[in-house]
Design an enzyme around this catalytic site. Structure first.
Site, PDB file in Angstrom:
ATOM      1  N   LEU A   1      18.330  10.908  29.352  1.00  0.00           N
ATOM      2  CA  LEU A   1      19.521  11.727  29.495  1.00  0.00           C
ATOM      3  C   LEU A   1      19.155  12.921  30.370  1.00  0.00           C
ATOM      4  CD1 LEU A   1      20.767  11.853  25.776  1.00  0.00           C
ATOM      5  CD2 LEU A   1      21.648  10.388  27.602  1.00  0.00           C
ATOM      6  N   ASP A   2      20.103  13.411  31.158  1.00  0.00           N
ATOM      7  CA  ASP A   2      19.860  14.621  31.932  1.00  0.00           C
ATOM      8  C   ASP A   2      19.483  15.768  31.004  1.00  0.00           C
ATOM      9  OD1 ASP A   2      20.510  13.317  34.270  1.00  0.00           O
ATOM     10  OD2 ASP A   2      22.565  14.092  34.356  1.00  0.00           O
ATOM     11  N   LYS A   3      18.803  16.743  31.549  1.00  0.00           N
ATOM     12  CA  LYS A   3      18.376  17.903  30.770  1.00  0.00           C
ATOM     13  C   LYS A   3      19.525  18.510  29.978  1.00  0.00           C
ATOM     14  CE  LYS A   3      16.812  22.677  31.442  1.00  0.00           C
ATOM     15  NZ  LYS A   3      16.380  23.700  32.442  1.00  0.00           N
ATOM     16  N   ASP A   4      20.679  18.673  30.604  1.00  0.00           N
ATOM     17  CA  ASP A   4      21.786  19.378  29.960  1.00  0.00           C
ATOM     18  C   ASP A   4      22.771  18.454  29.246  1.00  0.00           C
ATOM     19  OD1 ASP A   4      20.938  21.959  30.577  1.00  0.00           O
ATOM     20  OD2 ASP A   4      21.735  21.804  32.606  1.00  0.00           O
ATOM     21  N   THR A   5      22.426  17.159  29.147  1.00  0.00           N
ATOM     22  CA  THR A   5      23.224  16.223  28.355  1.00  0.00           C
ATOM     23  C   THR A   5      22.569  16.074  26.990  1.00  0.00           C
ATOM     24  OG1 THR A   5      23.869  14.994  30.335  1.00  0.00           O
ATOM     25  CG2 THR A   5      24.168  13.897  28.223  1.00  0.00           C
TER      26      THR A   5
END
Length: 319
Positions: free
Chosen positions: A145-149
């Site tokens: 997952l992306d860092k901010d997800t």
């Protein structure tokens, strides 16, 4: 570890006037600190150059990109919530802001460091001489997952389980549901977004959606509108492919970027402090010895706060 890589690049018009280190960071997709650490023999239009020099459109930048140093995989106590665990795998609720594995600009404090601290099985595997540095950096990670997800992420404790789980993502046998708050409202209550995702030709940290298969990788997402609040909406997103930035690019292509997205959305005057409002809420996958299971990560507090504010402002139901 790869060998040093010589490069020769021309400054595009949109980088005219930037510092040399800023231009290189954009062109090479690395951070400014990495420019300082990993660039040797730096030259601008054939003359030795300093990172602080200004560049002009059309100038030629040359140098050598040195390989990254092996990551420090010392186990660290990193916070995450465990949704499920058995001898073969872990399912976690990844908090927003946590990078999954070490990489450019994130040598420590990642989920991998936390997994090595938590799991004796993974810590033992990480010391195996059979693994190279790249495999160690991603040990246990089946998907990312992306860092901010935030949200559901499954981790394999052993190679056989990793192969079993990864094959399901590759063959599109898993079911994934993401929840997102969008700026604006989709054109229909339900719909499909598809096209080929490719690296943006100018902004190297971004991706773009192409209608023709000339380049990039095919991507597909189905969406469903859950609630509309006039200026914003709450949607369910069902990706059938798993491309980098897929949901962020797809929603932006609808004209409704995800609230708080620093790359694909403009700052929101109503919620100026909002972070990326994207959450991996549900994952259905076959677990070795257990069969088909569904895991859910509770809706984070940041979602509840913004949805309540939107519902109050529109006289809607805040549930």
């Amino acid at each position: 570890m790869t060998d040093p890589t010589p490069f020769s690049l021309h400054v595009p018009p949109h980088l005219d006037g930037l510092r040399l280190d800023q231009a290189l960071a954009e062109l090479l997709g690395i951070t400014r600190s990495q420019v300082k650490q990993r660039i040797a023999d730096l030259a601008l239009d054939g003359r030795p150059a300093k990172p602080s020099q200004r560049v002009h459109a059309g100038a030629r930048i040359a140098g050598t990109l040195l390989p990254e140093a092996p990551p420090d995989l010392t186990p660290e106590p990193v916070p995450f919530t465990i949704l499920y665990e058995d001898p073969h795998c872990l399912v976690i609720d990844k908090p927003q802001g946590l990078v999954v594995h070490p990489g450019a600009g994130n040598p420590t404090g990642t989920l991998v460091h936390g997994l090595l601290h938590y799991s004796h099985e993974l810590a033992a595997r990480a010391t195996s001489e059979e693994l190279d540095d790249e495999e160690r950096m991603r040990i246990g990670i089946v998907h990312r997952l992306d860092k901010d997800t935030s949200g559901v992420l499954v981790v394999a404790k052993d190679p056989a389980t990793h192969h079993f789980l990864a094959a399901q993502f590759k063959e599109k046998e898993t079911k994934k549901l993401y929840l997102a708050v969008l700026k604006g409202t989709p054109p229909a209550r339900e719909g499909d977004i598809e096209g080929h995702l490719a690296r943006h030709p100018v902004h190297r940290k971004k991706f773009t959606l192409l209608s023709t298969p000339d380049r990039g990788k095919y991507s597909h997402t189905r969406y469903r509108l859950l609630a509309a609040f006039g200026t914003h909406s709450f949607v369910a997103l069902y990706p059938t492919t798993g491309r980098t930035h897929q949901l962020r690019v797809h929603t932006a292509a609808l004209g409704c970027p995800i609230l708080g997205d620093p790359l694909y959305a403009r700052p929101d005057t109503r919620f100026p402090d909002a972070t990326l409002m994207l959450h991996a809420y549900l994952l259905t996958i076959r677990i070795p010895g257990r069969g088909l299971l569904t895991f859910r990560a509770p809706l984070p507090r940041r979602f509840k706060q913004i949805l309540r504010a939107l519902a109050r402002a529109s006289d809607g139901d805040p549930r």
